[in-house]
Structures are given as structure tokens and as C-alpha cells.
Design an enzyme around this catalytic site. Structure first.
Site, PDB file in Angstrom:
ATOM      1  N   HIS A 143      49.008  70.701  46.363  1.00 37.16           N
ATOM      2  CA  HIS A 143      50.119  70.771  45.407  1.00 37.16           C
ATOM      3  C   HIS A 143      50.004  71.935  44.426  1.00 37.16           C
ATOM      4  O   HIS A 143      50.350  71.807  43.255  1.00 37.16           O
ATOM      5  CB  HIS A 143      50.259  69.436  44.667  1.00 37.16           C
ATOM      6  CG  HIS A 143      50.375  68.272  45.597  1.00 37.16           C
ATOM      7  ND1 HIS A 143      51.478  68.072  46.397  1.00 37.16           N
ATOM      8  CD2 HIS A 143      49.499  67.273  45.908  1.00 37.16           C
ATOM      9  CE1 HIS A 143      51.289  66.995  47.136  1.00 37.16           C
ATOM     10  NE2 HIS A 143      50.096  66.504  46.869  1.00 37.16           N
TER      11      HIS A 143
ATOM     12  N   SER B  19      51.459  61.689  47.231  1.00 38.78           N
ATOM     13  CA  SER B  19      51.147  62.854  48.066  1.00 38.78           C
ATOM     14  C   SER B  19      51.286  62.506  49.550  1.00 38.78           C
ATOM     15  O   SER B  19      52.359  62.149  50.013  1.00 38.78           O
ATOM     16  CB  SER B  19      49.744  63.371  47.720  1.00 38.78           C
ATOM     17  OG  SER B  19      49.424  64.550  48.415  1.00 38.78           O
TER      18      SER B  19
END
Length: 310
Positions: free
Chosen positions: A201, A93
Site C-alpha cells: 500500500h 488489504s
């Protein structure tokens, strides 16, 4: 020692007084890097990691910059000591930005710009739509995906596939909670709320991703000097436009972490070094019997890793 991969953690790896053992040695390199980053984001990041934020919103606003800076500082110390060059890099991430900086694809100052906007956009989303992030432990991803689909048009997304038995879900608060309860009924061993206040996300992030795309137009990205496996396609991209497109998609797409680790292993690389303030990625990977996992969450472990890899 054979080839090794460097891994960079994302949001959730922070804790109060992190990196304290590095600063106790009066490490001027760390202070210099944190001072530089603090100037770019206009906030005292060193004080943030030592004492925490006085205002909760400041913690949300700047902690991503602090995690990025932590990884960069540790990596620079590794380089200063002539540490070995990894064969591959990847970041989970937010950690993808750390990897790209350390691979000389993005300037540190530019990464801070992107991450600062990333944090701002994440906060913007939750003003009108409360969100929740949960880890589902011990349930097949296909079952979890099908449960998420049952709640449309409410948004619950698979945010990250960390391993065979750890899937992260993210999205609208009530819907995520209901999906978690249903997963438990379907046989999940645990459903754990994560200390992340934004719908990472998930499709909730897609509308604001255009602002990331716009900022990236003004930022130069070079071909990484060390291959970086990206989150959304699980490939080592070299082309500037394709790297930028992948970073925009990463904002609202699943982090395919298990596939990243599998790809590293397929290259006959079985030593992995986590560059960051915690051991979250190390703990995920250590369940693989054939992998040597090292981390740098404190000076002692940094030196152990340095000695082992040399």
C-alpha cells in the site's frame, strides 16, 4: 443476537501450523478446499501452512494464497453448519479478496489468480528497491504524514490506518527506518518492524498496478450478495467497473481500516467476527468497549463464535 459483521484478515496473519485444530478433526471440507487451491496455484498450500516453505521465496510467493484459502475454508465451514448470514463484510488489504469471494462477487479460482499475481508483483518491486513496513503506535496520523512528506522524493507512505493509535508505514527501507526514528522522537510509544517484506500500500506499488488492472479485465465480478465495505473509499460498491477500479487502487493506497470499523458501528452493528487463522483484527478492535469481538482462529473459538451468534 442482532446483526453482525464478518471481517477477513490480510498478510501477516500467518503462522506455522495454523488451522491445525480444524484438520485434527479430519475435516474433509478443509482438505478439499486446500487441495482445490493448491491445484490452481500449482503449489502444496496445505504443506506450506503445516510445515512452512523449504525455500523462503516460496513462502513469500504463496503465503497470500494460503491466507485467502484459510478464510474461505473457515467461511465454508460456517455455511455448512448453517451459520447466520452477516449484515456486512470487509477485509483488511488481501482480506478484501476473501470478503468478495464469500459475498459471491468473485469466483474463488479467480481470486487465487489475482492474489498469485499480486504476490509476484510485490516480490518484483523489492528486487531493485529494498523495503520495510513498520507500525507506529501512539502518534497522531497528521504528524506521521508530515514526517513522511519530509523524505520526498524517497517513498514512505501511510499503508494503513488501523486505529487512532496504530498507523502502518511502508516504502523504501532506509527512509521508512528514518521516519520511524523521527516518529519516536516526536512521541510515538513504539515503532515496530512488521514481518512483511514488501512495500504494501505504498506508492512503490503504483507502477506495477497496471498488471492487476489488465488481469481484472478478464475476470467477471458480480454485485456482492452481502455488502462489502472496500478499503480505499469505505463504501459498499455494487458496480463491477467500480469494484475493479477500487481493487487496483488498493494495491498502492492507504487501507482505511479505522473508518471501516466506524462505518460498521454507525450501522448499529456492534458484533464483529474475524474469519481467518489469527486474531490480529480482533485484537485491533477489542479496544472498543462497546464492541463484541469473536474470532475463528481455532476450532474451539469457531464453535464459541457460532454459539454466541446463534
Amino acid at each position: 443476537m442482532n446483526s453482525f459483521a464478518m471481517l477477513f484478515p490480510g498478510q501477516g496473519s500467518q503462522y506455522k501450523n495454523m488451522l491445525s485444530s480444524f484438520f485434527q478433526k479430519k475435516n474433509n471440507l478443509f482438505k478439499k478446499i486446500f487441495d482445490e487451491a493448491s491445484e490452481y496455484v500449482n503449489y502444496n498450500l496445505l504443506n506450506l501452512i503445516k510445515n512452512g516453505a523449504k525455500k523462503k521465496r516460496d513462502d513469500y510467493k504463496y503465503i497470500q494464497s494460503a491466507i485467502l484459502t484459510s478464510s474461505i475454508a473457515i467461511y465454508q465451514l460456517w455455511k455448512e453448519k448453517n451459520g447466520r448470514r452477516p449484515a456486512l463484510m470487509s477485509g483488511h488489504s488481501l482480506g478484501e479478496y476473501s470478503a468478495l469471494v464469500c459475498a459471491n462477487a468473485i469466483k474463488f479460482s479467480d481470486a487465487l489468480k489475482i492474489v498469485k499475481l499480486r504476490s509476484k508483483l510485490m516480490q518484483k518491486i523489492i528486487i531493485n528497491k529494498p523495503s520495510l513496513v513498520q507500525a507506529i503506535i501512539g502518534l497522531d496520523k497528521v504528524i506521521i504524514k508530515n514526517i513522511c512528506l519530509q523524505y520526498l522524493p524517497k517513498i514512505v507512505s501511510i499503508a494503513s490506518i488501523n486505529s487512532d493509535d496504530q498507523i502502518i508505514i511502508s516504502g523504501e527501507k532506509l527512509a521508512v527506518r528514518e521516519v520511524g526514528l523521527k516518529c519516536k522522537k516526536k512521541g510515538a510509544k513504539y515503532v515496530i518492524k512488521l514481518n512483511i517484506n514488501t512495500p504494501i500500500h505504498s506508492q512503490l506499488m503504483k507502477p506495477v498496478s497496471e498488471q492487476i488492472k489488465y488481469l481484472l479485465k478478464s475476470i467477471k465480478i458480480k454485485s456482492p450478495q452481502i455488502p462489502v465495505i472496500n478499503n480505499v473509499d469505505v463504501i459498499c460498491e455494487k458496480n463491477e467497473k467500480k469494484i475493479k477500479k477500487a481493487l487496483v487502487r488498493q494495491f498502492y493506497s492507504t487501507v482505511r481500516w479505522k473508518e471501516i470499523i466506524d462505518l460498521i458501528k454507525s450501522k448499529k452493528i456492534f458484533t464483529m467476527l474475524e474469519i481467518g487463522p489469527n486474531k490480529i483484527l480482533s485484537n485491533l478492535i477489542k479496544k472498543n468497549d462497546n464492541i463484541t469481538v469473536l474470532n475463528t482462529n481455532n476450532l474451539k473459538n469457531f464453535l464459541i463464535a457460532f454459539k454466541t451468534i446463534h
